[in-house]
Design a protein around this motif. Structure first.
Motif, PDB file in Angstrom:
ATOM      1  N   SER B  59       0.839  -1.213   0.000  1.00 60.14           N
ATOM      2  CA  SER B  59       0.000   0.000   0.000  1.00 60.14           C
ATOM      3  C   SER B  59       0.872   1.261   0.000  1.00 60.14           C
ATOM      4  N   GLY B  60       1.919   1.234   0.849  1.00 59.12           N
ATOM      5  CA  GLY B  60       2.816   2.388   0.921  1.00 59.12           C
ATOM      6  C   GLY B  60       3.525   2.623  -0.397  1.00 59.12           C
ATOM      7  N   MET B  61       3.969   1.528  -1.025  1.00 62.52           N
ATOM      8  CA  MET B  61       4.670   1.684  -2.300  1.00 62.52           C
ATOM      9  C   MET B  61       3.712   2.150  -3.397  1.00 62.52           C
ATOM     10  N   ALA B  63       1.105   4.041  -2.914  1.00 66.90           N
ATOM     11  CA  ALA B  63       0.839   5.459  -2.673  1.00 66.90           C
ATOM     12  C   ALA B  63       2.008   6.309  -3.163  1.00 66.90           C
ATOM     13  N   ARG B  64       3.211   5.798  -2.974  1.00 67.25           N
ATOM     14  CA  ARG B  64       4.397   6.554  -3.366  1.00 67.25           C
ATOM     15  C   ARG B  64       4.485   6.658  -4.891  1.00 67.25           C
TER      16      ARG B  64
END
Lengths: 405, 66
Positions: B59-61, B63-64
């Motif tokens: 999820s973080g990747m 979003a990035r």
């Protein structure tokens, strides 16, 4: 109170305590966010912490919405999710080792894991804050809100990190029987501390927020004072000069142009020119110098930049000479244009005017400015200069020089 | 080539990883219930933590990447 129920479920980061999941749920279903918060805490305790994973999953899958339409910060987007995810993966590896029997002792490893998380958290706070986006820089309110949130968040994280490290120390002492001597007294003290922490946590949170808001307000008033000082030193002084020299239009135009240039550089946050070090700055400085001495406006566009060396100084000198010629002979044709491209392999400059133009083949031999100071100077450095002009067509001087290895 | 790019653009990394993680954890629980494997509580917690961690990282990747 809340938004209509037809709104999609979004994390409400503007009113978040951790990641805005509960605040988002509260807003979506028009209920107080305290209800889902208490629900999550109860579930997490009831399932020995496993329920907390549900919160993390919701954090991952529910997209964020800041609520006030404020732009999100692009550079650190997703960082916390990645950090938490990596932490959980590390935890799963530790648990797997424990199951496999590759293990020292619970009394050593768990305090170490807790302390490592706390230290990592504190360490992450020492990184400098990322630069603000242009949209944030342009909006004072957005900047203040972000700084306020950031300061509150950092304050809370620092507290949480310190609590983790202290907790790890206490856990280690307790697991190794050091606290047994204190026995019930230590347990009672711990219960009181936890109770006080729970009671004081909302006050602490509010205090952190108000502290951050106060700091943001102070920064804002400082910025306002700096802005007022800058306007006084530059724009107001120039306006006073304009009034005094109102009878000389060229002087007024020059003053206005200088002020415009300075104001544009200030608004763009450009650093002061370093004409002795960088080629782009040297070209800009040459244009400014000629504009001020000759009173002819020069439009400058420079793409790229590189450090200045002896050959490039010759290139700047040739460009300056071309600009001087244009200002001298074509001032009536409107602004002169300087366009420069600074690439890895070569540098190129075009000096263009809309003056009367001339026939390059009929330039008298005693006029050495064009032949020696421009063409000769560039060719001595192994470059190439071309002059395109004709009566009534204006003049374009193209200078090309390969960069040194 | 263009189809591959379109598929990549349509793909939601978080949903894909969350789906795979759910299937893996679900299979483990199913096998456990069936008696095919004997998972102790510690293993299940480790699997759940790993699944959540992978989803969060994805999820973080995502979003990035924007």
């Amino acid at each position: 109170m809340g938004k209509p129920a037809s709104q999609p479920l979004r994390r409400d980061e503007a009113n978040s305590v951790v990641a805005g999941v509960c605040a988002g749920i509260g807003r979506r279903f028009a209920i107080d966010p305290a209800v889902p918060r208490i629900g999550f805490v109860v579930i997490a305790i009831g399932t020995s912490g496993i329920g907390a994973l549900a919160y993390l999953l919701l954090w991952a899958v529910i997209p964020a919405e800041t609520g006030d339409g404020e732009p999100r910060r692009p550079r650190r987007r997703g960082s916390w999710r990645i950090a938490t995810g990596v932490g959980l993966l590390a935890l799963s590896i530790v648990l797997a080792f424990r199951q496999l029997g590759v293990w020292w002792s619970d009394a050593l490893v768990w305090p170490l894991v807790l302390a490592a998380f706390g230290v990592a958290l504190l360490w992450s706070l020492t990184r400098p804050a990322p630069e603000e986006s242009p949209a944030e820089a342009a909006t004072d309110g957005a900047r203040r809100a972000r700084r306020s949130r950031e300061a509150a968040g950092r304050f809370s994280l620092a507290g949480f990190g310190v609590a983790l490290v202290l907790g790890a120390g206490l856990l280690f002492l307790w697991a190794n029987g050091v606290l047994d001597a204190a026995g019930d007294a230590a347990l009672a003290a711990l219960v009181v501390i936890v109770g006080l922490g729970l009671v004081l946590a909302p006050l602490w949170w509010r205090f952190a927020r108000s502290l951050a808001a106060e700091r943001a307000e102070r920064i804002r008033s400082q910025e306002r004072a700096e802005l007022a000082a800058h306007l006084h030193d530059s724009v107001l002084q120039t306006l006073a000069l304009v009034q005094r020299r109102a009878d000389d239009p060229s002087d007024v135009a020059q003053l206005a142009r200088r002020q415009e240039r300075e104001l544009r550089a200030w608004l763009a946050g450009a650093p002061p020119l370093a004409p002795g070090e960088r080629l782009a700055d040297a070209l800009r400085a040459a244009a400014v110098e000629i504009e001020e001495t000759r009173g002819t406006p020069i439009e400058v566009v420079v793409v790229g930049d590189c450090p200045l060396d002896d050959r490039l100084e010759a290139f700047v000198a040739a460009t300056r000479e071309a600009l001087t010629n244009a200002a001298k002979f074509a001032a009536d044709g409107g602004p002169i244009r300087l366009y420069a491209e600074i690439e890895d392999a070569r540098v190129k400059a075009f000096v263009d005017d809309r003056g009367e133009g001339f026939d390059p083949d009929r330039v008298p031999p005693d006029r050495r400015g064009l032949r020696e100071s421009i063409i000769g100077r560039i060719e001595r450095q192994g470059g190439h200069a071309e002059v395109r002009s004709g009566p009534g067509r204006g003049t374009e001087v193209e200078l090309t020089l390969a960069r040194s290895e | 080539m263009r189809e591959m790019r379109e598929i990549q653009e349509r793909l939601d990394l978080t949903s894909l990883v969350a789906g795979i993680a759910t299937v893996v954890v679900g299979t483990l629980i199913l096998l456990q219930e069936d008696g095919a494997i004997d998972l102790e509580g510690g293993w299940l917690v480790a699997a759940l933590a790993a699944a959540t961690g992978v989803v969060l990282v994805a999820s973080g990747m995502g979003a990035r990447r924007g």
